[in-house]
Scaffold this motif. Structure first.
Motif, PDB file in Angstrom:
ATOM      1  N   LYS A 391       0.898  -1.273   0.090  1.00 59.45           N
ATOM      2  CA  LYS A 391       0.129   0.091   0.043  1.00 59.45           C
ATOM      3  C   LYS A 391       0.959   1.099  -0.093  1.00 59.45           C
ATOM      4  O   LYS A 391       0.748   2.355  -0.766  1.00 59.45           O
ATOM      5  CB  LYS A 391      -0.821  -0.099   1.292  1.00 59.45           C
ATOM      6  N   SER A 392       1.795   1.273   0.942  1.00 57.89           N
ATOM      7  CA  SER A 392       2.752   2.436   0.652  1.00 57.89           C
ATOM      8  C   SER A 392       3.406   2.697  -0.566  1.00 57.89           C
ATOM      9  O   SER A 392       3.545   3.757  -0.937  1.00 57.89           O
ATOM     10  CB  SER A 392       3.904   2.184   1.996  1.00 57.89           C
ATOM     11  N   GLU A 395       1.135   4.214  -2.801  1.00 57.23           N
ATOM     12  CA  GLU A 395       0.883   5.810  -2.547  1.00 57.23           C
ATOM     13  C   GLU A 395       2.001   6.811  -2.980  1.00 57.23           C
ATOM     14  O   GLU A 395       1.638   7.854  -3.288  1.00 57.23           O
ATOM     15  CB  GLU A 395       0.702   5.771  -1.101  1.00 57.23           C
ATOM     16  N   ASP A 402      -3.225  10.224  -9.274  1.00 57.88           N
ATOM     17  CA  ASP A 402      -3.941   9.983  -8.042  1.00 57.88           C
ATOM     18  C   ASP A 402      -5.287   9.276  -8.138  1.00 57.88           C
ATOM     19  O   ASP A 402      -5.985   8.495  -7.440  1.00 57.88           O
ATOM     20  CB  ASP A 402      -4.325  11.406  -7.381  1.00 57.88           C
ATOM     21  N   LYS A 405      -4.391   5.413  -8.501  1.00 56.13           N
ATOM     22  CA  LYS A 405      -3.932   5.179  -7.197  1.00 56.13           C
ATOM     23  C   LYS A 405      -5.225   4.771  -6.232  1.00 56.13           C
ATOM     24  O   LYS A 405      -5.119   3.877  -5.601  1.00 56.13           O
ATOM     25  CB  LYS A 405      -2.861   6.304  -6.558  1.00 56.13           C
ATOM     26  N   ILE A 409      -5.733   1.175  -4.579  1.00 51.13           N
ATOM     27  CA  ILE A 409      -5.995   1.155  -3.103  1.00 51.13           C
ATOM     28  C   ILE A 409      -7.032   0.511  -2.594  1.00 51.13           C
ATOM     29  O   ILE A 409      -7.384  -0.476  -1.724  1.00 51.13           O
ATOM     30  CB  ILE A 409      -5.708   2.471  -2.194  1.00 51.13           C
TER      31      ILE A 409
END
Length: 681
Positions: A391-392, A395, A402, A405, A409
């Protein structure tokens, strides 16, 4: 028994053909033996040789294997563990509770080891099938036979089973897919370089015919008929690369639409024969193949159909028939095709048969002795940490918008990790097993498992169901239910040590966890959303940037040639793309997770090795091994996994952390820099 699913809907760590369903207990060996390192080789030039070369030289391939390495060593120890379980079950089966799993697997194994009864039976168990095939004269009779065989789990020509609807993954539908070939891929039927193998295959088929009563001259003619039949199927079949595209795995049709594609094969009659209600329709996944199959029903002489069906009936039954049939099958598929000098001993093959017939039942006995609760608890922590690292990294991507992303996520948030074994075990009620008829037991189990498989059609998808047994030394991701799955058997050394240091565990099982999670975002998995539907969640610009990066990874693998005697045979970067993305992403996710777990803690410097060095060495050790040239060639043509020696080096060579750990410089073979460095997730 594993579910039948479309080609894309289960991505495993390694080819299952190399990893029968087996496992072992925790080892007392050191967590990492630095004596394995070859100091005469630079880690920056050939990391695989540095980490694994000494071990490979000291551990030649046994005569009854096509390869030998970390996975195979697990398998051998696992075989002994399962052998003990089955010997105890067989010894106590008569006194065991009637109908219990202990009794059924005990009788199944005992019957498989009853050589006297199996030899006495010869090929008589399949005489009724051969007699029925010999009577087929009309297309409708052949079609009826195909339905009858499919109901018993012994289908011919095409594969049939259940799977999640690509457009509504919460529902299970029927899938029909191309099949029917006895050689590894369609290329084996058409390319000149495989002419000798085609001749050997023809001779193998002729031998099967002579062994069941056909005169030699007639047997050769019948074998020629089979080869010609399969060649026509092969020419209508998609390649392994083409089958990786989800669009080539799903083609939903109504029964009327299916009948339009196959006017001589009536699907309503087929569904009736297998006792399945298709609902609104099913996936006729490769329409070109089925159109050709239909033409063959109409224009191929019945005698040629009979030869084809008989050959496959004999060949598929051979492992459960007398020694002569077992040996003949091994002589072609083991020795000629894959270069294996000797066949495995009988008890090992019977363990494999038990796994095929009642794998999850045997797994229920296995986990009692070989998977302690503390292993599951430690593995759960690693799974959580690696998922959080994924996840990190999403991001912080600099190439993704975005908007995409947020969708990535959202998919990440619906991952379902499953560890060790099912929460609810399959029922084996209704499966009849006897203590002294191996062929009948195998056939009964095949029909029982096929009924279980077909009964999924029309029902809701169960995300808690497993597609591998607990004793399988492997792991997998399924995009149509968005689950990552880690059987108990892989949560063992050298992948995982319940009391091992973080560097070893993150470089081993942590990278495996990351690999499977990464499949959710590889070139195929990224075409499915968090609910398991084949749906686009990318902006066009992001997809283009993603494909530019994956193309670079494909080029890296295209350059690898694993067989020194065949320098023109290269890895297929497109065929292996998903697994290569899984390795690259998985190793990065695991490294990030290890860094997070180690934050603020001093480097333990175990055996003179830094934390990072142990991490990468743990990864390389998993892939140590060697393989026979013939077997490697088959895998180059058919396996979506790259050769293990390249998996040891490919992902690390793209990571600056590796270069820093071993003080490598630009220009070193293990440092891909500039526009050659691949970074995706």
């Amino acid at each position: 028994m594993n579910r039948i699913r479309p080609a894309s809907t289960k991505f495993s760590l390694l080819a299952l053909a190399l990893l029968p369903s087996l496992a072992l207990a925790q080892s007392a060996a050191p967590v990492y033996d630095v004596n394995d390192l070859d100091s005469s080789v630079s880690a920056c030039q050939d990391f695989n040789a540095y980490a694994n070369g000494k071990w490979v030289k000291a551990n030649p391939i046994p005569a009854d294997k096509t390869s030998w390495g970390a996975f195979n060593a697990l398998r051998e120890q696992s075989l002994n563990a399962q052998h003990d379980i089955l010997n105890k079950a067989a010894a106590g089966a008569d006194e065991a509770k009637a109908g219990s799993i202990d009794q059924k697997v005990g009788w199944l194994y005992r019957s498989g080891m009853d050589n006297s009864a199996i030899e006495k039976a010869g090929y008589s168990p399949i005489k009724p099938d051969l007699a029925a095939i010999a009577k087929l004269k009309k297309p409708e009779e052949i079609a009826a036979w195909l339905g009858k065989a499919a109901a018993q789990g012994t289908g011919h020509v095409f594969g049939f089973g259940s799977g999640s609807d690509f457009k509504n993954a919460s529902n299970q539908i029927a899938f029909a897919g191309q099949g029917g070939l006895g050689l590894p891929t369609p290329d084996y039927y058409t390319k000149d370089e495989y002419a000798a193998l085609r001749t050997a295959y023809r001779d193998h088929l002729a031998k099967l015919f002579t062994m069941t009563g056909t005169k030699a001259a007639d047997a050769t003619k019948r074998a020629d008929n089979v080869l010609a039949f399969e060649t026509r199927l092969a020419k209508a079949s998609l390649s392994r690369v083409e089958l990786r595209d989800p669009k080539n795995q799903y083609n939903f049709v109504t029964l009327a639409e299916a009948d339009h594609i196959t006017p001589h094969f009536k699907w309503e009659a087929f569904f009736k024969a297998i006792d399945v209600k298709p609902g609104k329709g099913f996936s006729l996944s490769q329409p070109k193949f089925f159109a050709e199959f239909d033409k063959m029903l109409a224009d191929v002489p019945a005698a040629q159909w009979r030869d084809y069906l008989a050959a496959h009936a004999i060949d598929s039954a051979s492992p459960s028939l007398s020694t002569a049939f077992q040996n003949e099958r091994f002589d072609f598929y083991g020795k000629t095709l894959n270069g294996q000098p000797e066949q495995e001993v009988r008890w090992k093959r019977v363990v494999g048969s038990v796994n095929g017939a009642m794998g999850e039942g045997l797994g229920q006995l296995y986990v009692k002795d070989y998977f302690p609760a503390e292993s599951k608890a430690r593995a759960q922590v690693l799974v959580d940490n690696v998922r959080n690292a994924l996840k990190s990294r999403i991001e912080h991507l600099d190439w993704m918008s975005d908007a995409t992303k947020a969708k990535a996520i959202a998919k990440w948030s619906t991952f379902l990790p499953k560890i060790g074994y099912p929460d609810h075990w399959r029922s084996w009620d209704g499966l009849k097993v006897s203590p002294n008829d191996f062929f009948a037991n195998v056939r009964a189990a095949r029909a029982f498992n096929q009924r279980w498989e077909l009964d999924h059609i029309g029902k809701k998808t169960d995300r808690l169901e497993w597609g591998m047994t607990p004793q399988t030394v492997n792991a997998y991701y399924n995009p149509t239910d968005n689950t990552i799955n880690f059987p108990a058997a892989i949560l063992q050394p050298p992948f995982f040590y319940a009391n091992g240091d973080d560097a070893i565990n993150y470089g081993g099982i942590g990278a495996v966890i990351g690999h499977e999670a990464g499949h959710g975002f590889d070139d195929q998995g990224s075409q499915f959303d968090g609910a398991g539907n084949n749906a686009n969640w990318w902006t066009p610009e992001d997809r283009k940037r993603f494909e530019e990066r994956t193309a670079l990874l494909g080029a890296q693998f295209d350059a690898y040639a694993p067989i020194p005697s065949m320098p023109d045979k290269h890895v297929n970067g497109k065929l292996t793309m998903g697994e290569n993305i899984g390795d690259l992403g998985g190793l990065n996710f695991a490294y990030t997770a290890m860094q997070t777990a180690a934050a603020g803690k001093p480097d333990p410097m175990i055996d003179g090795l830094t934390r990072d060095q142990r991490f990468f060495l743990s990864w390389a050790r998993v892939w140590r091994g060697n393989i026979r040239d013939k077997a490697q060639l088959v895998l180059l043509n058919s396996d979506p996994h790259a050769p293990t020696k390249f998996r040891a080096i490919a992902a690390p060579s793209n990571m600056p952390a590796f270069a820093q750990a071993f003080q490598c410089k630009d220009g070193d073979a293990m440092v891909r820099s500039g526009d050659k460095r691949v970074q995706i997730w």
